[in-house]
Design a protein around this motif. Structure first.
Motif, PDB file in Angstrom:
ATOM      1  N   ARG A   1       0.862  -1.187   0.000  1.00 35.98           N
ATOM      2  CA  ARG A   1       0.000   0.000   0.000  1.00 35.98           C
ATOM      3  C   ARG A   1       0.897   1.235   0.000  1.00 35.98           C
ATOM      4  NH1 ARG A   1      -4.133   0.849   4.983  1.00 35.98           N
ATOM      5  NH2 ARG A   1      -2.224   1.402   6.102  1.00 35.98           N
TER       6      ARG A   1
ATOM      7  N   THR B   1      -6.248  -3.014   0.136  1.00 35.71           N
ATOM      8  CA  THR B   1      -5.906  -3.218  -1.257  1.00 35.71           C
ATOM      9  C   THR B   1      -7.114  -3.711  -2.055  1.00 35.71           C
ATOM     10  OG1 THR B   1      -5.148  -5.464  -0.874  1.00 35.71           O
ATOM     11  CG2 THR B   1      -3.506  -3.748  -0.658  1.00 35.71           C
TER      12      THR B   1
ATOM     13  N   GLU C   1     -10.323  -3.140  -4.260  1.00 36.52           N
ATOM     14  CA  GLU C   1     -10.534  -2.032  -5.198  1.00 36.52           C
ATOM     15  C   GLU C   1     -11.389  -0.908  -4.637  1.00 36.52           C
ATOM     16  OE1 GLU C   1     -11.307  -2.272  -9.319  1.00 36.52           O
ATOM     17  OE2 GLU C   1      -9.179  -1.808  -9.155  1.00 36.52           O
ATOM     18  N   SER C   2     -12.567  -1.258  -4.102  1.00 39.94           N
ATOM     19  CA  SER C   2     -13.501  -0.189  -3.756  1.00 39.94           C
ATOM     20  C   SER C   2     -13.413   0.218  -2.293  1.00 39.94           C
ATOM     21  CB  SER C   2     -14.921  -0.617  -4.054  1.00 39.94           C
ATOM     22  OG  SER C   2     -15.319  -1.589  -3.119  1.00 39.94           O
ATOM     23  N   HIS C   3     -12.177   0.405  -1.802  1.00 40.05           N
ATOM     24  CA  HIS C   3     -12.016   0.831  -0.425  1.00 40.05           C
ATOM     25  C   HIS C   3     -12.024   2.349  -0.372  1.00 40.05           C
ATOM     26  CE1 HIS C   3     -11.561  -1.479   3.130  1.00 40.05           C
ATOM     27  NE2 HIS C   3     -10.678  -0.649   3.646  1.00 40.05           N
ATOM     28  N   TYR C   4     -12.173   2.921   0.799  1.00 43.03           N
ATOM     29  CA  TYR C   4     -12.073   4.372   0.981  1.00 43.03           C
ATOM     30  C   TYR C   4     -13.159   5.123   0.246  1.00 43.03           C
ATOM     31  CZ  TYR C   4      -7.417   2.662   1.972  1.00 43.03           C
ATOM     32  OH  TYR C   4      -6.361   1.950   2.432  1.00 43.03           O
TER      33      TYR C   4
ATOM     34  N   ASP D   1      -3.535   6.626  -5.330  1.00 39.39           N
ATOM     35  CA  ASP D   1      -4.050   5.308  -4.944  1.00 39.39           C
ATOM     36  C   ASP D   1      -5.391   5.437  -4.221  1.00 39.39           C
ATOM     37  OD1 ASP D   1      -3.550   2.322  -4.036  1.00 39.39           O
ATOM     38  OD2 ASP D   1      -3.980   3.461  -2.204  1.00 39.39           O
ATOM     39  N   ARG D   2      -5.501   6.342  -3.236  1.00 38.01           N
ATOM     40  CA  ARG D   2      -6.754   6.474  -2.475  1.00 38.01           C
ATOM     41  C   ARG D   2      -7.875   6.972  -3.366  1.00 38.01           C
ATOM     42  NH1 ARG D   2      -2.889   4.780  -0.174  1.00 38.01           N
ATOM     43  NH2 ARG D   2      -2.561   4.741   2.089  1.00 38.01           N
TER      44      ARG D   2
ATOM     45  N   GLN E   1      -8.125   6.572  -6.671  1.00 38.79           N
ATOM     46  CA  GLN E   1      -8.534   5.514  -7.606  1.00 38.79           C
ATOM     47  C   GLN E   1      -9.448   4.513  -6.917  1.00 38.79           C
ATOM     48  OE1 GLN E   1      -4.615   4.476  -8.846  1.00 38.79           O
ATOM     49  NE2 GLN E   1      -4.695   5.775 -10.677  1.00 38.79           N
ATOM     50  N   ARG E   2      -9.145   4.188  -5.671  1.00 33.23           N
ATOM     51  CA  ARG E   2     -10.014   3.257  -4.940  1.00 33.23           C
ATOM     52  C   ARG E   2     -11.379   3.874  -4.668  1.00 33.23           C
ATOM     53  NH1 ARG E   2      -6.622  -0.714  -3.711  1.00 33.23           N
ATOM     54  NH2 ARG E   2      -4.462  -0.073  -3.491  1.00 33.23           N
TER      55      ARG E   2
END
Ligand code: TXA
Ligand code: MG
Length: 331
Positions: free
Chosen positions: A195, A228, A230-233, A323-324, A326-327
């Motif tokens: 991450r 990690t 995909e649809s986190h955050y 990264d955040r 994109q999630r």
């Protein structure tokens, strides 16, 4: 909530609760954590229940200093010691081989353990008080103090809004880093970046003297990490990432029946619509990381249905923020 989370009384009360197997929320420099005694399977179960998180998702164990490595991990490679030396206390989590019979529930049953030494005075004081409590607590298992899949909290108010009055929250002010720690897996002979956070690849590689691999290089045997997925955050609103030009074009064609929209961009955008809430993204990656989750929560609170975000620059220091986002957009 205890407003002066750094006071001796607050730290002692929290340490007493933790030693008694209860859950307490505390600030770290990255995001607020929902902590419990890592050595007590019963206490750790309360975290999983409160978060609504599947109990096979491993938690990070927070320790007061580098001596926590020997307490929880074994077979620590030299490059991991170098990372501890370079970045602890700080926003870096190491995945190491777990010592037999220790913190099994916190590790979600995995043979490895995630360890981090946070750089926040309240977290540090709390970890020291826990080590001296009866019975002593050697480490605090603590995921981000949000419900499973939601945006991590960067203020005590965010935590209270999500968990209500019953949870003790130590207020240590807004988090300085703002996105979760960088996670490096040190169990495969070479360091693997699970991450990204605010530390850049270059910084990590320079400190440990090894090239950082990605989970894709590792024959699909990446460990399970909910950060990690995909649809986190994800905030409640739908997030879309676009370059500045597409964002402006999208605003230009907004019809009168458009829903409430928020934009978050470095570019200055034009619009005549009163349905659009515009917010500038800072030019600096660290400043953006610091405010990102609070901005997403504010948009939610204002009831917007769509959040249009300008894609951050493709530069190393922006990797964690990218990264955040994109999630969030995948959610
Ligand atoms: O900055 C942070 O890391 C914050 C603060 C509170 O310290 N904590 C945090 O925890 O973000 P959490 O649980 O929301 O995310 C921890 C990530 C998850 O993706 C989890 O799966 C991964 O770390 N993780 C923990 N232990 C692991 C292990 N043994 N193997 C692989 N991944 C692990
Ligand atoms: Mg989390």
């Amino acid at each position: 909530m205890i407003e002066d989370g750094a006071s001796t009384a607050a730290i002692e009360q929290a340490a007493r609760l933790l030693a008694g197997g209860e859950v307490v929320a505390f600030p770290t420099e990255t995001v607020y954590g929902l902590g419990a005694d890592a050595g007590s399977d019963g206490a750790v179960a309360k975290i999983f229940a409160a978060k609504g998180r599947p109990s096979d998702h491993p938690l990070i164990v927070h320790v007061a200093d580098a001596s926590g490595v020997a307490a929880f991990a074994s077979e620590v490679p030299a490059f991991a010691h170098k990372l501890v030396e370079a970045f602890w206390p700080g926003p870096l989590t190491l995945i190491l081989h777990r010592r037999d019979g220790i913190a099994a529930a916190a590790a979600g049953g995995q043979a490895s353990i995630g360890l981090r030494c946070p750089a926040h005075p309240v977290a540090h004081a709390l970890l020291l008080a826990c080590a001296q409590a009866t019975p002593p607590v050697a480490g605090l298992a603590a995921p981000s103090a949000n419900k499973f899949g939601r945006v991590s909290p960067t203020t005590a108010g965010h935590v209270a809004a999500e968990f209500g009055e019953e949870l003790l929250v130590l207020d240590g002010g807004p988090c300085r880093v703002g996105i979760e720690s960088t996670i490096v897996d040190c169990t495969r002979g070479v360091p693997v970046l699970l991450r990204p956070g605010v530390l850049t690849r270059e910084q990590v590689e320079a400190a440990c003297g090894e090239a950082l691999r990605s989970p894709d290089d590792m024959d699909g045997q990446a460990p399970r990490a909910s950060g990690t997925l995909e649809s986190h955050y994800a905030p409640n609103a739908r997030v879309r990432l676009m370059d500045a030009k597409s964002l402006q074009t999208a605003l230009d064609v907004l019809g009168p029946d458009a829903k409430q929209i928020a934009t978050y961009s470095r570019a200055i955008l034009r619009t005549r619509s009163d349905k659009v809430l515009r917010r500038r993204m800072p030019d600096d990656a660290q400043e953006t990381a610091r405010q990102l989750f609070a901005v997403l929560r504010e948009f939610d609170a204002q009831g917007v249905g769509l959040i249009w975000v300008e894609t951050p620059p493709d530069e190393p220091e922006w990797e964690g923020v990218r990264d955040r986002l994109q999630r969030a957009a995948a959610g």
